[in-house]
Write a protein that holds these residues in place. Sequence first.
Motif, PDB file in Angstrom:
ATOM      1  N   ALA A  97     -10.466   5.891  10.258  1.00  0.00           N
ATOM      2  CA  ALA A  97      -9.295   6.345  11.003  1.00  0.00           C
ATOM      3  C   ALA A  97      -8.016   5.790  10.381  1.00  0.00           C
ATOM      4  CB  ALA A  97      -9.404   5.914  12.462  1.00  0.00           C
ATOM      5  N   LEU A  98      -8.043   4.532   9.992  1.00  0.00           N
ATOM      6  CA  LEU A  98      -6.846   3.915   9.395  1.00  0.00           C
ATOM      7  C   LEU A  98      -6.506   4.545   8.054  1.00  0.00           C
ATOM      8  CD1 LEU A  98      -5.014   1.588  10.515  1.00  0.00           C
ATOM      9  CD2 LEU A  98      -7.160   1.924  11.762  1.00  0.00           C
ATOM     10  N   MET A  99      -7.512   4.944   7.281  1.00  0.00           N
ATOM     11  CA  MET A  99      -7.237   5.617   6.008  1.00  0.00           C
ATOM     12  C   MET A  99      -6.550   6.957   6.238  1.00  0.00           C
ATOM     13  SD  MET A  99     -10.435   4.740   3.450  1.00  0.00           S
ATOM     14  CE  MET A  99     -11.827   4.827   4.590  1.00  0.00           C
ATOM     15  N   HIS A 100      -6.981   7.692   7.274  1.00  0.00           N
ATOM     16  CA  HIS A 100      -6.315   8.947   7.620  1.00  0.00           C
ATOM     17  C   HIS A 100      -4.861   8.698   8.025  1.00  0.00           C
ATOM     18  CE1 HIS A 100      -9.582  11.774   7.234  1.00  0.00           C
ATOM     19  NE2 HIS A 100     -10.383  11.072   8.046  1.00  0.00           N
ATOM     20  N   ILE A 101      -4.649   7.623   8.762  1.00  0.00           N
ATOM     21  CA  ILE A 101      -3.281   7.295   9.198  1.00  0.00           C
ATOM     22  C   ILE A 101      -2.406   6.977   7.993  1.00  0.00           C
ATOM     23  CG2 ILE A 101      -1.871   5.650  10.487  1.00  0.00           C
ATOM     24  CD1 ILE A 101      -4.275   5.367  12.422  1.00  0.00           C
ATOM     25  N   GLY A 102      -2.938   6.200   7.059  1.00  0.00           N
ATOM     26  CA  GLY A 102      -2.185   5.873   5.846  1.00  0.00           C
ATOM     27  C   GLY A 102      -1.814   7.114   5.062  1.00  0.00           C
ATOM     28  N   GLN A 103      -2.777   8.055   4.941  1.00  0.00           N
ATOM     29  CA  GLN A 103      -2.501   9.306   4.227  1.00  0.00           C
ATOM     30  C   GLN A 103      -1.398  10.105   4.915  1.00  0.00           C
ATOM     31  OE1 GLN A 103      -6.520  10.991   4.186  1.00  0.00           O
ATOM     32  NE2 GLN A 103      -6.587  10.780   1.944  1.00  0.00           N
ATOM     33  N   SER A 104      -1.420  10.140   6.242  1.00  0.00           N
ATOM     34  CA  SER A 104      -0.421  10.923   6.979  1.00  0.00           C
ATOM     35  C   SER A 104       0.979  10.318   6.830  1.00  0.00           C
ATOM     36  CB  SER A 104      -0.799  10.998   8.461  1.00  0.00           C
ATOM     37  OG  SER A 104      -0.686   9.732   9.088  1.00  0.00           O
ATOM     38  N   MET A 105       1.059   9.010   6.677  1.00  0.00           N
ATOM     39  CA  MET A 105       2.356   8.360   6.506  1.00  0.00           C
ATOM     40  C   MET A 105       2.930   8.607   5.111  1.00  0.00           C
ATOM     41  SD  MET A 105       1.763   4.622   8.274  1.00  0.00           S
ATOM     42  CE  MET A 105       3.366   4.076   7.697  1.00  0.00           C
ATOM     43  N   GLY A 106       2.079   8.557   4.096  1.00  0.00           N
ATOM     44  CA  GLY A 106       2.545   8.647   2.713  1.00  0.00           C
ATOM     45  C   GLY A 106       2.920   7.271   2.187  1.00  0.00           C
ATOM     46  N   LYS A 107       2.826   7.123   0.881  1.00  0.00           N
ATOM     47  CA  LYS A 107       3.019   5.795   0.295  1.00  0.00           C
ATOM     48  C   LYS A 107       4.442   5.273   0.427  1.00  0.00           C
ATOM     49  CE  LYS A 107       3.621   7.483  -4.480  1.00  0.00           C
ATOM     50  NZ  LYS A 107       3.076   7.399  -5.862  1.00  0.00           N
ATOM     51  N   GLU A 108       5.440   6.156   0.408  1.00  0.00           N
ATOM     52  CA  GLU A 108       6.824   5.687   0.498  1.00  0.00           C
ATOM     53  C   GLU A 108       7.083   5.007   1.838  1.00  0.00           C
ATOM     54  OE1 GLU A 108       6.001   8.680  -0.552  1.00  0.00           O
ATOM     55  OE2 GLU A 108       6.657   8.689  -2.654  1.00  0.00           O
ATOM     56  N   GLU A 109       6.699   5.662   2.920  1.00  0.00           N
ATOM     57  CA  GLU A 109       6.924   5.079   4.247  1.00  0.00           C
ATOM     58  C   GLU A 109       6.031   3.861   4.471  1.00  0.00           C
ATOM     59  OE1 GLU A 109       9.177   6.081   7.028  1.00  0.00           O
ATOM     60  OE2 GLU A 109      10.000   6.502   5.045  1.00  0.00           O
ATOM     61  N   PHE A 110       4.805   3.926   3.981  1.00  0.00           N
ATOM     62  CA  PHE A 110       3.903   2.791   4.152  1.00  0.00           C
ATOM     63  C   PHE A 110       4.483   1.550   3.481  1.00  0.00           C
ATOM     64  CE2 PHE A 110       0.438   0.004   2.944  1.00  0.00           C
ATOM     65  CZ  PHE A 110      -0.295  -0.087   4.121  1.00  0.00           C
ATOM     66  N   CYS A 111       4.922   1.691   2.239  1.00  0.00           N
ATOM     67  CA  CYS A 111       5.488   0.545   1.510  1.00  0.00           C
ATOM     68  C   CYS A 111       6.777   0.051   2.159  1.00  0.00           C
ATOM     69  CB  CYS A 111       5.746   0.927   0.051  1.00  0.00           C
ATOM     70  SG  CYS A 111       4.241   1.149  -0.923  1.00  0.00           S
ATOM     71  N   ARG A 112       7.563   0.988   2.685  1.00  0.00           N
ATOM     72  CA  ARG A 112       8.814   0.585   3.334  1.00  0.00           C
ATOM     73  C   ARG A 112       8.528  -0.284   4.547  1.00  0.00           C
ATOM     74  NH1 ARG A 112      12.602   2.453   7.227  1.00  0.00           N
ATOM     75  NH2 ARG A 112      11.347   4.276   7.819  1.00  0.00           N
ATOM     76  N   TYR A 113       7.526   0.082   5.327  1.00  0.00           N
ATOM     77  CA  TYR A 113       7.218  -0.692   6.525  1.00  0.00           C
ATOM     78  C   TYR A 113       6.520  -2.010   6.196  1.00  0.00           C
ATOM     79  CZ  TYR A 113       9.103   2.000  10.316  1.00  0.00           C
ATOM     80  OH  TYR A 113       9.977   2.575  11.201  1.00  0.00           O
ATOM     81  N   GLN A 114       5.764  -2.048   5.138  1.00  0.00           N
ATOM     82  CA  GLN A 114       5.218  -3.343   4.710  1.00  0.00           C
ATOM     83  C   GLN A 114       6.345  -4.345   4.489  1.00  0.00           C
ATOM     84  OE1 GLN A 114       2.694  -2.400   1.250  1.00  0.00           O
ATOM     85  NE2 GLN A 114       1.013  -3.455   2.272  1.00  0.00           N
ATOM     86  N   LYS A 115       7.379  -3.898   3.784  1.00  0.00           N
ATOM     87  CA  LYS A 115       8.529  -4.765   3.528  1.00  0.00           C
ATOM     88  C   LYS A 115       9.288  -5.072   4.814  1.00  0.00           C
ATOM     89  CE  LYS A 115       8.769  -5.341  -1.046  1.00  0.00           C
ATOM     90  NZ  LYS A 115       8.890  -6.666  -1.704  1.00  0.00           N
ATOM     91  N   LEU A 116       9.472  -4.067   5.664  1.00  0.00           N
ATOM     92  CA  LEU A 116      10.205  -4.266   6.911  1.00  0.00           C
ATOM     93  C   LEU A 116       9.526  -5.310   7.793  1.00  0.00           C
ATOM     94  CD1 LEU A 116      12.594  -3.390   8.686  1.00  0.00           C
ATOM     95  CD2 LEU A 116      11.112  -1.614   9.651  1.00  0.00           C
ATOM     96  N   PHE A 117       8.194  -5.317   7.778  1.00  0.00           N
ATOM     97  CA  PHE A 117       7.459  -6.315   8.552  1.00  0.00           C
ATOM     98  C   PHE A 117       7.478  -7.697   7.884  1.00  0.00           C
ATOM     99  CE2 PHE A 117       5.043  -2.652  10.527  1.00  0.00           C
ATOM    100  CZ  PHE A 117       5.515  -2.868  11.807  1.00  0.00           C
ATOM    101  N   GLY A 118       8.044  -7.791   6.696  1.00  0.00           N
ATOM    102  CA  GLY A 118       8.202  -9.097   6.063  1.00  0.00           C
ATOM    103  C   GLY A 118       7.131  -9.465   5.063  1.00  0.00           C
ATOM    104  N   PHE A 119       6.226  -8.543   4.754  1.00  0.00           N
ATOM    105  CA  PHE A 119       5.203  -8.851   3.756  1.00  0.00           C
ATOM    106  C   PHE A 119       5.792  -8.687   2.360  1.00  0.00           C
ATOM    107  CE2 PHE A 119       2.843  -7.260   7.498  1.00  0.00           C
ATOM    108  CZ  PHE A 119       2.193  -8.440   7.811  1.00  0.00           C
ATOM    109  N   GLY A 120       5.311  -9.519   1.429  1.00  0.00           N
ATOM    110  CA  GLY A 120       5.851  -9.486   0.075  1.00  0.00           C
ATOM    111  C   GLY A 120       7.219 -10.116  -0.038  1.00  0.00           C
ATOM    112  N   GLU A 121       7.678 -10.822   1.022  1.00  0.00           N
ATOM    113  CA  GLU A 121       8.974 -11.489   1.020  1.00  0.00           C
ATOM    114  C   GLU A 121       8.822 -12.892   1.600  1.00  0.00           C
ATOM    115  OE1 GLU A 121      11.540  -9.038   3.347  1.00  0.00           O
ATOM    116  OE2 GLU A 121      11.811  -7.535   1.766  1.00  0.00           O
ATOM    117  N   TYR A 122       9.725 -13.774   1.212  1.00  0.00           N
ATOM    118  CA  TYR A 122       9.728 -15.118   1.795  1.00  0.00           C
ATOM    119  C   TYR A 122      10.202 -15.041   3.244  1.00  0.00           C
ATOM    120  CZ  TYR A 122       9.196 -16.910  -2.960  1.00  0.00           C
ATOM    121  OH  TYR A 122       8.741 -17.175  -4.222  1.00  0.00           O
ATOM    122  N   THR A 123       9.529 -15.773   4.122  1.00  0.00           N
ATOM    123  CA  THR A 123       9.959 -15.806   5.520  1.00  0.00           C
ATOM    124  C   THR A 123      11.172 -16.710   5.704  1.00  0.00           C
ATOM    125  OG1 THR A 123       8.573 -17.706   6.126  1.00  0.00           O
ATOM    126  CG2 THR A 123       7.560 -15.513   6.261  1.00  0.00           C
ATOM    127  N   GLY A 124      11.346 -17.668   4.782  1.00  0.00           N
ATOM    128  CA  GLY A 124      12.430 -18.631   4.924  1.00  0.00           C
ATOM    129  C   GLY A 124      12.062 -19.809   5.796  1.00  0.00           C
TER     130      GLY A 124
END
Length: 613
Positions: A397-424
């Motif tokens: 189910a999660l793979m289907h959700i990822g496909q429906s979002m597309g890689k651009e939006e998925f990567c944008r939200y990964q960053k928005l949630f703070g992953f791949g960045e220093y928390t400080g």
Amino acid sequence: MAKHTKNYHQKKFSIFMQKKLVSLFLAIILAFVILVLRITYINASSGASYTKVVLDQQQYNSRTIPFKRGDIVDRNGTKIATSERVYNVILDVEVMLSDKDNVEPTIRVLNECFGIEEEKVRKVIEESPSSRYSILLKGVNYETAQKFEKIDEDEENYPNVAGIWLEDDYIRRYPYNTLASDVIGFTVNGNLGSNGIEAAYNSILNGADGREYGYLDEDLTFERTVKEPDNGNTVVSTIDLQVQSIVEKHILAFNETYRDGFTTGEGSKNTAVIVMNPQNGEILAEASYPNYDLNQPRDLTKYYTEEEIAAMSDEDKLNKYNQLWNNFCVSEFYEPGSTFKPFTIAAGLEIGTLTGDEGYTCGGMLHIGDHDIHCSNRDGHGPQSLKRSLENSCNVALMHIGQSMGKEEFCRYQKLFGFGEYTGIDLPGEALGLLYDVEDMDPASLATNSFGQNFNVTMTQLSASFCALINGGNYYKPHVVRQIWDENGNLIENKNPVLLKRTISKETSDIVKDYMLGVVEEGTGAKAAVEGYDVGGKTGTAEKQPRGNKKYLVSFIGYAPQENPEVVVYAVIDEPNVAEQASSAYAMQLASDIMKEIFPYLGISKSPAEEEG
């Protein structure tokens, strides 16, 4: 005639120059006399004052008065790191040798009172007979210092003792030994912080040394003036000593239960827990195992035999120290596994690709690109609603959700949630983790990323992001210090919560919380339930690289209460010492045991049904 005139003028010029030289000489003499008179006057009227200034500038016959490094206390004011007064034994060799009758009695007292060998004292006398300041021993405690003071005053039984004096100093102490070692850190070379708060707030904890100067007064009597030291400030941490103790007790119990036969002698490669306030980013407890004694940070005897230690090179020991001092919660990254699934669903809801009414059919596997990517249930979960897909932790189910979002939006939200960045976070050594860039994200990577594999996070990142997921979307900077006090307990600075960004809407947050409550009440997180409380959360099981080696990192992250969550507990067990590591039940049990104890202590609201009953 011309020659006579020329001689006449030369003679006249010579007489003129002689007069000029005499006048210049007399002027110099006069100036010198005036200068001597002025110096004499100054010396007579203000000589002592000027002498003091000169001697102060030259630090003549001066000594340092050490500052007291500030305390580190828990949120309730209990000292968890402090500097205790000790004394250094100083020998003024010149004073002792001023009378030959002083030597033997002084040497005897140094041995009887402080245990200083006679040979050591005689060597100092021989090598530095005119020394006014020879340090014979450091770190003498108060009781021994008092013993010496009584001896020093007892001239009847201890005559002719001269040249010994005690210099104030401080030594860093940690009253609770191993407790919160990752967060607190320790000091080296006196007052240099290493790791933890000791390092991150080193300049605030440190003060400035004072100095005692010697000078001569107008009667040529030797006097002293003192510039008092500026002591360091107190750092008030967000850590709650009681919560920290509960966390470490259960971490230790897990490792003792599962340690038998494990190659490292422990119940896991790493066991770590973070307890956090989701409403402001404060960390109430943070611990990883194995930990170490802050009073003896280089003691390896708890972990290795004497033979093993003796066989270690200096480089080997340094590596062992760094492993021991490493803060897993901040400095290590790993694949989060299914604890990331709520973030994928939240992102889909936020951008509108999910409505909550979706349905999926899980056959146990999905073919994407050139890969067959399996679900945790190889036989398949069958029909799944969006909520049930999270409760059952369905990869398909999660793979289907990822496909429906597309890689651009998925990567944008990964960053928005703070992953791949220093928390400080205000602790040293924070790791960054690794994410795919949009251009590198192929369909198979998007599929595996959607359920928490093939990218890395830290515990601090996931904890801070999860707090934003359940508090209505507010991402607060995680922190371990809440206030700075001066040495008298007066407030200098409040470390107020820092809201860094908004991640999702409250509506999305409420939906995801409802799904995660279902995870614990009806899904894979049942073992994390705590009787009487509404606990929501998510399990995680991540297969480590290289795939197929049967090494797993298992986890659980949960919160309570359901409405306006007050506490988050995140437990990670890296390679549990069990035959089948791929079970998040171990992390759930650890988290549940901790929550059962800290919920009543923290006053967490019970479930409405429990309150009504």
